[in-house]
Design a protein around this motif. Structure first.
Motif, PDB file in Angstrom:
ATOM      1  N   ALA A 171       8.177   6.301   2.323  1.00 46.46           N
ATOM      2  CA  ALA A 171       7.657   7.344   1.430  1.00 46.46           C
ATOM      3  C   ALA A 171       8.773   8.245   0.920  1.00 46.46           C
ATOM      4  N   ILE A 172       9.683   8.628   1.804  1.00 51.59           N
ATOM      5  CA  ILE A 172      10.756   9.548   1.389  1.00 51.59           C
ATOM      6  C   ILE A 172      11.692   8.840   0.401  1.00 51.59           C
ATOM      7  N   LEU A 173      11.917   7.555   0.617  1.00 52.25           N
ATOM      8  CA  LEU A 173      12.799   6.820  -0.285  1.00 52.25           C
ATOM      9  C   LEU A 173      12.144   6.637  -1.655  1.00 52.25           C
ATOM     10  N   MET A 174      10.828   6.411  -1.643  1.00 55.76           N
ATOM     11  CA  MET A 174      10.124   6.276  -2.926  1.00 55.76           C
ATOM     12  C   MET A 174      10.242   7.568  -3.725  1.00 55.76           C
ATOM     13  N   GLY A 175      10.105   8.694  -3.023  1.00 58.16           N
ATOM     14  CA  GLY A 175      10.248   9.985  -3.704  1.00 58.16           C
ATOM     15  C   GLY A 175      11.666  10.190  -4.218  1.00 58.16           C
ATOM     16  N   ALA A 176      12.634   9.756  -3.408  1.00 59.26           N
ATOM     17  CA  ALA A 176      14.042  10.007  -3.743  1.00 59.26           C
ATOM     18  C   ALA A 176      14.481   9.280  -5.003  1.00 59.26           C
ATOM     19  N   VAL A 177      13.913   8.104  -5.250  1.00 56.67           N
ATOM     20  CA  VAL A 177      14.358   7.364  -6.432  1.00 56.67           C
ATOM     21  C   VAL A 177      13.453   7.618  -7.646  1.00 56.67           C
ATOM     22  N   SER A 178      12.425   8.477  -7.483  1.00 58.45           N
ATOM     23  CA  SER A 178      11.453   8.646  -8.565  1.00 58.45           C
ATOM     24  C   SER A 178      12.060   9.276  -9.818  1.00 58.45           C
ATOM     25  N   PHE A 211       6.613  13.651   3.202  1.00 60.26           N
ATOM     26  CA  PHE A 211       7.888  12.947   3.076  1.00 60.26           C
ATOM     27  C   PHE A 211       8.151  12.525   1.627  1.00 60.26           C
ATOM     28  N   TYR A 212       7.088  12.179   0.924  1.00 59.42           N
ATOM     29  CA  TYR A 212       7.263  11.854  -0.493  1.00 59.42           C
ATOM     30  C   TYR A 212       7.777  13.092  -1.235  1.00 59.42           C
ATOM     31  N   GLY A 251       4.852  23.153  13.713  1.00 56.25           N
ATOM     32  CA  GLY A 251       5.390  23.574  12.419  1.00 56.25           C
ATOM     33  C   GLY A 251       6.204  22.491  11.733  1.00 56.25           C
ATOM     34  N   THR A 252       6.618  21.458  12.483  1.00 61.18           N
ATOM     35  CA  THR A 252       7.389  20.372  11.872  1.00 61.18           C
ATOM     36  C   THR A 252       6.425  19.244  11.499  1.00 61.18           C
ATOM     37  N   PRO A 253       6.685  18.520  10.414  1.00 57.56           N
ATOM     38  CA  PRO A 253       5.735  17.455  10.035  1.00 57.56           C
ATOM     39  C   PRO A 253       5.508  16.409  11.131  1.00 57.56           C
ATOM     40  N   PRO A 254       6.569  15.872  11.800  1.00 56.54           N
ATOM     41  CA  PRO A 254       6.270  14.875  12.844  1.00 56.54           C
ATOM     42  C   PRO A 254       5.490  15.483  14.012  1.00 56.54           C
TER      43      PRO A 254
END
Lengths: 444, 373
Positions: free
Chosen positions: B104-111, B190-191, B296-299
């Protein structure tokens, strides 16, 4: 020419944001983690020292009857300050605090296995695609530079760039852990640590080779990154976590609870049988000379106890053997992934591998047999000397001390040799395939 | 204009290699994890039945442990498997927390980076296209793209559990639905981080690099660091220490009574119980403080949320395992209603949603003030 390309690669990366991020990441993982590992190791050592003193104190004044749990008198090996045993809790009875069950920490083996491979991919994913997109690759080839030279130079430069943050952060970690554990490292510990760093560099080179291969084959940096991500997740996250479970299906092992419960049931049966015999004896002959009768061949009770001990020890040894087979099977399937091979080597070197655990367990089982034998002998001596076996006395010289011998460095190196070799074969194979794939590709 | 943009981006995303990769990951990881988790659940169930038959009235394993094993594993199972590389159970919690978050984070990073590099953005904004509509449409289509494969494969995984014989009641389906919401919210965080990296950097490579680093810090370093720091400042006595204390008490008792003593005396039992209560109280304090910090942290929010929903987290520990450890009540098949299980999970869900809103707001502000030309 290789040196010139490597120097250019190093200079280009040292000034980049990528290098700064990698350095920060490595220091955070290895440096700060050393503080947590140091605290754990210190707590384990203090725990052990207290338990050791209490055990000796209890032996100084106890009777030769009753249950005596084996106590490992050897303190945890110094290398455990950096490498921890995956799971020491063998009882499954809320011995690990729930917070740490939900959020387990990282040791140096896991940290290197996960983060070094990531760092390598981050540096290598656009090594060729980037040059291709900017047009510099054509200029290089026009100048008479061969593909092998570009590949060799790139790899050399990238290895140097990735090794710098790793070595710096390991150094910072060792300094932070110095006061507890590291300062007590023996020569073989330092050699093991040096070997761990060497294997880590080999592992890093493997992932750099992989990223070069993908970068050679892919048309753009974005697709190179995606493919590498897929391979990385499969190799580091999926295969190593799935393979042990697949192996467990074929090599089922009773849980510790089941083994201990089975022994308790048998001990209960033995106790009932003994009680029955004693009652019959008292009914027929009265309570006179009961103790002498108990240890005599006529009662058969000592023989029953010895048989029980033999059976219990053989059962435990069989359990340890099955466990060892299961561990080996788990690793066997996982070896498809270089991450698993690296973890095997790192844990073996750090006194935290499956072989080390099985070796310790075997020594504890053998010691339990020796202790039980010694206690039975004291019981016999007491009866023949007319002494009450329930009377307490100093038993420190009677009970053999359990000083566990950890696997020596040459032995651990032999255990890890196959996997280190596999890492080397992977690296060479990937480089060769990269070269062959590139040699057949037009770069106009 | 907004709807046209959303449709365009959605079509592009659905046909894109990135979404195909996410789908392959979901399609491969979630069912494999489900089958393994189902097998582990059956092993725990078999051990539970053996132990109950032997008179050890332990709390029953939770059926939704197949989703998030949590502390359920501390009570059962053959720990020897864990000797292999310290491997983690690939339950759905692990798959979502570690593997899908990375995608998800990588998909956001290249968007955005791809469009920046290709000068598509410059051309797009040469016309009367409002920036806020553009980024909103881009974000909405991205979120939809990561949601649909996850939902589809989650449903497939639930069917796998049912086929494997996990006793799923109506309440369990409500929990599964909430777990899907959790998964989507977590992946949206993460996105959003990926999009933020993409908007803030110049090239796709740098964005991916920053996103990777953020993922590693958030998923691996921060939670382990907080948990270790909490455990260090609120240490719980180890089992060895408690046993030593028990042995010391026994010796004191033996000295007082002059040798052969029955350890079944109420006073002795009470003292031993107090030692165990003290150990469990410290563990509980550790858990409370750790939860306050980690949620407070996402994970952290995901772990606490999913384990609460599955009855294998902190609440499970407090309600069932702690009383069992103290011998206060028989464990057995204690039922916890879906509402009771889901209530504590609402706060972590709110945290995740707050993260999503905050990250997208920051991204919008940066994008609106950015000089595209």
């Amino acid at each position: 020419m290789i040196r010139a390309i490597a120097a250019r690669e190093i200079l280009a990366h040292l000034k980049s944001a990528r290098f700064a991020i990698a350095l920060l990441l490595c220091v955070a993982v290895f440096g700060l983690n050393a503080l947590a590992l140091r605290a754990n190791y210190r707590a384990a050592c203090q725990d052990h020292a207290r338990a050791s003193a209490a055990f000796q104190e209890s032996l100084a004044d106890r009777a030769p009857i009753g249950n005596l749990e084996p106590f490992v008198e050897t303190p945890p090996p110094s290398l455990r300050v950096l490498f921890h045993v995956p799971r020491e809790d063998m009882e499954g009875k809320l011995t690990v605090p729930p917070l740490l069950s939900l959020f387990p920490g990282l040791d140096y083996a896991v940290a290197a296995g996960v983060f070094l491979s990531l760092v390598a991919l981050m540096f290598g994913y656009d090594a060729v695609t980037g040059e291709r997109a900017s047009g510099t690759l054509r200029l290089l080839f026009a100048g008479g530079v061969s593909r092998a030279q570009v590949l060799g130079g790139k790899l050399l430069g990238l290895v140097v760039v990735c090794v710098v943050p790793f070595l710096l952060s390991v150094g910072v970690g060792l300094l932070l852990a110095w006061h507890n554990g590291v300062s007590e490292f023996s020569v073989s510990d330092w050699v093991a640590l040096a070997l761990f760093v060497t294997v880590s560099v080999l592992y890093l080179t493997l992932f750099l080779s992989l990223s070069l291969l993908v970068s050679v084959l892919m048309p753009s940096s974005a697709s190179s990154m995606l493919v590498l991500l897929l391979v990385w997740a499969g190799a580091v996250l999926v295969v190593p976590n799935v393979a042990p479970y697949l192996s467990a299906w074929n090599h089922s092992v009773e849980s510790t609870w089941e083994v201990m419960h089975g022994m308790e049931v048998k001990a209960g049966e033995l106790q009932a049988d003994m009680n029955q015999r004693v009652q019959t004896r008292v009914k027929e002959h009265g309570p006179e000379n009961l103790m002498a009768w108990l240890v005599s061949d006529e009662s058969g009770i000592m023989q029953m106890l010895e048989d029980f001990l033999d059976r219990a020890l053989s059962g435990l040894q069989a359990h340890a053997l099955h466990a060892r087979r299961r561990i080996n099977a788990g690793y066997g399937l996982s070896r498809v992934s270089p991450f698993a091979s690296f973890m095997y080597v790192a844990q073996e070197l750090g006194h935290a591998g499956g072989n080390e655990m099985v070796c310790t367990t075997n020594q504890v089982i053998t010691h339990a047999g020796l202790t039980a034998g010694a206690m039975l002998q004291v019981l016999r001596d007491d009866v023949s000397a007319g002494r009450n076996p329930a009377e307490t006395r100093d038993m420190r010289d009677v009970v053999p001390r359990l000083r566990v011998t950890h696997l020596s460095l040459p032995r651990r190196m032999r255990n890890a040799g196959l996997d280190a070799g596999l890492l080397l074969v992977w690296t060479v194979a990937l480089l060769m395939v990269s070269y062959l794939a590139w040699a057949r590709r037009e770069e106009i | 204009m907004f709807r046209t943009l959303v449709t365009r981006f959605l079509l592009k995303d659905i046909l894109d290699l990135k979404v195909a990769v996410l789908f392959v990951f979901c399609a491969a990881a979630i069912p494999v994890g489900s089958v393994i988790s189902g097998h582990e659940y059956h092993a725990r169930r078999a051990e539970y039945q053996t132990r109950m038959a032997a008179g050890d009235s332990i709390p029953s394993p939770r059926p939704l442990g197949v989703v998030a094993q949590g502390v359920d594993a501390a009570q059962y199972g053959s720990p020897l498997t864990s000797y292999v590389m310290g491997s983690q159970t690939p339950d759905l919690l692990f798959v979502v927390k570690v593997i899908l978050s990375l995608v998800a984070i990588l998909m956001g990073a290249v968007s955005f980076a791809e469009e920046k590099q290709g000068s598509i953005l410059k051309v797009s904004f040469a016309g009367p296209l409002p920036r806020h509509e553009y980024i909103l449409a881009k974000s909405v289509s991205g979120l939809v793209s990561i949601t649909y494969p996850v939902v589809v494969v989650w449903l497939a995984a639930a069917l796998v559990f049912v086929a494997m014989g996990a006793p799923f009641s109506a309440g369990a389906w409500i929990r599964v639905a909430l777990a899907v919401v959790f998964t989507v919210a977590y992946l949206a965080v993460f996105y959003a981080i990926g999009v933020l990296a993409s908007v803030s950097t110049r090239t796709g490579g740098t964005a991916a690099y920053v996103a990777f680093a953020a993922w590693a810090v958030l998923v691996y370093i921060v939670p382990a660091g907080i948990a270790a720091t909490t455990a260090r400042h609120i240490p719980a006595p180890s089992v060895t220490q408690t046993r030593q204390e028990t042995a010391r008490l026994r010796e004191q008792l033996a000295e007082r009574k002059g040798g052969n003593v029955g350890y079944g005396s109420d006073a002795f039992k009470q003292q031993v119980r107090e030692l165990e209560v003290n150990r469990l109280n410290r563990m509980q304090q550790q858990l409370h403080v750790g939860r306050m910090l980690l949620v407070g942290t996402p994970p952290g929010a995901l772990v606490f949320g999913l384990t609460d929903i599955a009855d294998t987290g902190a609440e499970f520990w407090l309600r069932l395992l702690r009383p069992y450890a103290l011998g206060e009540e028989a464990g057995g098949s204690v039922q916890v209603t879906a509402v009771d299980a889901c209530r504590p999970a609402l706060a972590p869900l709110a945290v995740l949603l707050a993260w999503v809103v905050l990250l997208f707001m920051v991204t919008f502000l940066i994008f609106l003030r950015q000089d595209i030309a």
